[in-house]
Each structure stands twice: as C-alpha cells, then as structure tokens.
Write a protein that holds these residues in place. Structure first.
Motif, PDB file in Angstrom:
ATOM      1  N   GLY A   1      -8.933   1.725 -14.919  1.00 40.70           N
ATOM      2  CA  GLY A   1      -9.153   0.470 -15.614  1.00 40.70           C
ATOM      3  C   GLY A   1      -9.603   0.654 -17.056  1.00 40.70           C
ATOM      4  O   GLY A   1      -9.223   1.615 -17.718  1.00 40.70           O
ATOM      5  N   GLY A   2     -10.416  -0.304 -17.533  1.00 40.57           N
ATOM      6  CA  GLY A   2     -10.834  -0.299 -18.938  1.00 40.57           C
ATOM      7  C   GLY A   2     -12.339  -0.315 -19.076  1.00 40.57           C
ATOM      8  O   GLY A   2     -13.067   0.079 -18.158  1.00 40.57           O
ATOM      9  N   THR A   3     -12.797  -0.818 -20.236  1.00 36.94           N
ATOM     10  CA  THR A   3     -14.219  -0.727 -20.551  1.00 36.94           C
ATOM     11  C   THR A   3     -15.100  -1.558 -19.613  1.00 36.94           C
ATOM     12  O   THR A   3     -16.260  -1.224 -19.419  1.00 36.94           O
ATOM     13  N   THR A   4     -14.548  -2.619 -19.028  1.00 36.62           N
ATOM     14  CA  THR A   4     -15.400  -3.437 -18.159  1.00 36.62           C
ATOM     15  C   THR A   4     -15.209  -3.149 -16.674  1.00 36.62           C
ATOM     16  O   THR A   4     -15.855  -3.776 -15.843  1.00 36.62           O
ATOM     17  N   GLY A   5     -14.336  -2.195 -16.325  1.00 33.52           N
ATOM     18  CA  GLY A   5     -14.212  -1.850 -14.917  1.00 33.52           C
ATOM     19  C   GLY A   5     -12.794  -1.517 -14.510  1.00 33.52           C
ATOM     20  O   GLY A   5     -11.886  -1.513 -15.342  1.00 33.52           O
ATOM     21  N   PRO A   6     -12.597  -1.230 -13.216  1.00 33.98           N
ATOM     22  CA  PRO A   6     -11.284  -0.817 -12.726  1.00 33.98           C
ATOM     23  C   PRO A   6     -10.239  -1.921 -12.820  1.00 33.98           C
ATOM     24  O   PRO A   6     -10.572  -3.107 -12.748  1.00 33.98           O
ATOM     25  N   GLY A   7      -8.968  -1.529 -12.995  1.00 34.29           N
ATOM     26  CA  GLY A   7      -7.879  -2.494 -13.043  1.00 34.29           C
ATOM     27  C   GLY A   7      -7.546  -3.004 -11.656  1.00 34.29           C
ATOM     28  O   GLY A   7      -7.364  -4.201 -11.454  1.00 34.29           O
ATOM     29  N   ILE A   8      -7.463  -2.082 -10.707  1.00 33.60           N
ATOM     30  CA  ILE A   8      -7.196  -2.448  -9.320  1.00 33.60           C
ATOM     31  C   ILE A   8      -8.163  -1.711  -8.408  1.00 33.60           C
ATOM     32  O   ILE A   8      -8.334  -0.502  -8.521  1.00 33.60           O
ATOM     33  N   VAL A   9      -8.817  -2.468  -7.521  1.00 42.41           N
ATOM     34  CA  VAL A   9      -9.633  -1.884  -6.462  1.00 42.41           C
ATOM     35  C   VAL A   9      -8.937  -2.233  -5.149  1.00 42.41           C
ATOM     36  O   VAL A   9      -8.919  -3.401  -4.755  1.00 42.41           O
ATOM     37  N   PRO A  10      -8.294  -1.269  -4.492  1.00 43.93           N
ATOM     38  CA  PRO A  10      -7.543  -1.579  -3.271  1.00 43.93           C
ATOM     39  C   PRO A  10      -8.402  -2.341  -2.256  1.00 43.93           C
ATOM     40  O   PRO A  10      -9.538  -1.944  -1.970  1.00 43.93           O
ATOM     41  N   GLY A  11      -7.869  -3.463  -1.772  1.00 47.53           N
ATOM     42  CA  GLY A  11      -8.569  -4.253  -0.762  1.00 47.53           C
ATOM     43  C   GLY A  11      -9.630  -5.176  -1.321  1.00 47.53           C
ATOM     44  O   GLY A  11     -10.299  -5.868  -0.563  1.00 47.53           O
ATOM     45  N   ASN A  12      -9.807  -5.207  -2.648  1.00 46.13           N
ATOM     46  CA  ASN A  12     -10.872  -6.031  -3.212  1.00 46.13           C
ATOM     47  C   ASN A  12     -10.392  -6.744  -4.478  1.00 46.13           C
ATOM     48  O   ASN A  12     -10.513  -6.236  -5.588  1.00 46.13           O
ATOM     49  N   LEU A  13      -9.826  -7.947  -4.291  1.00 44.24           N
ATOM     50  CA  LEU A  13      -9.287  -8.694  -5.431  1.00 44.24           C
ATOM     51  C   LEU A  13     -10.366  -9.043  -6.441  1.00 44.24           C
ATOM     52  O   LEU A  13     -10.148  -8.980  -7.642  1.00 44.24           O
ATOM     53  N   ALA A  14     -11.561  -9.415  -5.945  1.00 47.50           N
ATOM     54  CA  ALA A  14     -12.625  -9.862  -6.845  1.00 47.50           C
ATOM     55  C   ALA A  14     -13.049  -8.763  -7.805  1.00 47.50           C
ATOM     56  O   ALA A  14     -13.477  -9.043  -8.925  1.00 47.50           O
TER      57      ALA A  14
ATOM     58  N   GLY B   1      -9.755  -6.024 -12.001  1.00 42.07           N
ATOM     59  CA  GLY B   1      -9.635  -6.662 -13.305  1.00 42.07           C
ATOM     60  C   GLY B   1      -8.252  -7.246 -13.545  1.00 42.07           C
ATOM     61  O   GLY B   1      -8.102  -8.313 -14.129  1.00 42.07           O
ATOM     62  N   LEU B   2      -7.216  -6.544 -13.063  1.00 36.26           N
ATOM     63  CA  LEU B   2      -5.844  -7.019 -13.261  1.00 36.26           C
ATOM     64  C   LEU B   2      -5.642  -8.383 -12.596  1.00 36.26           C
ATOM     65  O   LEU B   2      -5.053  -9.297 -13.169  1.00 36.26           O
TER      66      LEU B   2
END
Ligand code: HEC
Length: 103
Positions: A70-83, A86-87
């Motif tokens: 991801g980027g400066t504020t966190g991951p782009g995709i967290v598998p299984g966790n939409l919230a 970031g994407l």
C-alpha cells in the motif's frame, strides 16, 4: 462504460477477498488481466504506477506485492478485510476518494 468497469472492479475485490484461494486460479488471473487491470491502467496508473513513475501517496498498483504493502496511510488490500483495504475505501469514496476527478 467507466462506471461499468469500476463496477467490475468492485465485484472482483469483493469476491476476490471472499474467496482469496480462488484468486490465484488461471481463471481469476485471466479475469483480472482482461477486466480489472485495464481499469487500473486507465483510471489509476497515471498517478500510481512504476510505469508512469508516479507514486502519489506512496502507492503503486502494478503488482500484488505493492498492493498488499500500500501507501503512506496503510495497505492497499488486506485479504478478507474490506474496511482495512485502502483500495476499496478509495473506489467506494469513503475516507479516501479515488480517482480524485470522479467516482
Ligand atoms: C490524478 C491523480 C490520481 C489518480 C488518477 C488516482 N489517484 Fe490515488 N492518490 C492520489 C494522491 C495525490 C494520493 C495521496 C493522498 C491524497 O492526496 O488524497 C492518492 C492516494 C491514494 C490511496 C491512499 C494511499 C495511501 O496509503 O495514502 C489509494 C488507496 C489510492 N490513491 C487509490 C487509487 C485508485 C484505486 C485509483 C484509480 C481508481 C487512483 N487512486 C487514482 C492521486 C491519484
């Protein structure tokens, strides 16, 4: 056309997260390359790609590894966790709004 494509992206992210084991099948890969990556290239790569040399917000969307980091504020995709993804939050215009010029 644009909203249809973004809709497909939403579907892929939702189903991809729900069935992450299937995401790596040949079918999933073919779907990603034919339906999803073209949308990312058209709508996002201008500001988030190693190919264009832009990593706004520290984020590039070229590879699975970079999406997970991801980027400066966190991951782009967290598998299984939409919230936490970031994407997802960006394309659904939550705390991040991408693409910036319109949903
Ligand atoms: C016109 C340039 C531009 C385009 C096009 C664009 N972005 Fe961004 N993006 C930015 C900028 C600049 C930031 C840094 C945060 C901010 O200023 O809003 C950012 C930040 C982000 C972030 C948060 C990264 C972080 O960790 O801080 C995500 C996720 C994101 N963009 C996803 C996307 C997606 C997905 C698309 C395509 C649907 C897209 N962006 C299209 C400019 C763009």
């Amino acid at each position: 056309m644009k909203s249809t494509s973004l809709c497909c992206l939403v579907v892929l992210l939702t189903t991809g997260v729900a069935h992450s084991a299937e995401a790596e099948t040949a079918e999933g890969l073919a779907f990603f390359e034919s339906k999803i990556r073209p949308v990312l290239i058209r709508e996002c790569y201008g500001c988030h790609s190693e190919q264009t040399g832009n990593a706004r917000g520290g984020l590039t969307l070229d590879t699975q590894q970079r999406l997970l980091i991801g980027g400066t504020t966190g991951p782009g995709i967290v598998p299984g966790n939409l919230a936490e993804s970031g994407l997802w939050r960006a394309i659904t215009y939550q705390d991040i709004e991408m693409p910036p010029q319109g949903r």
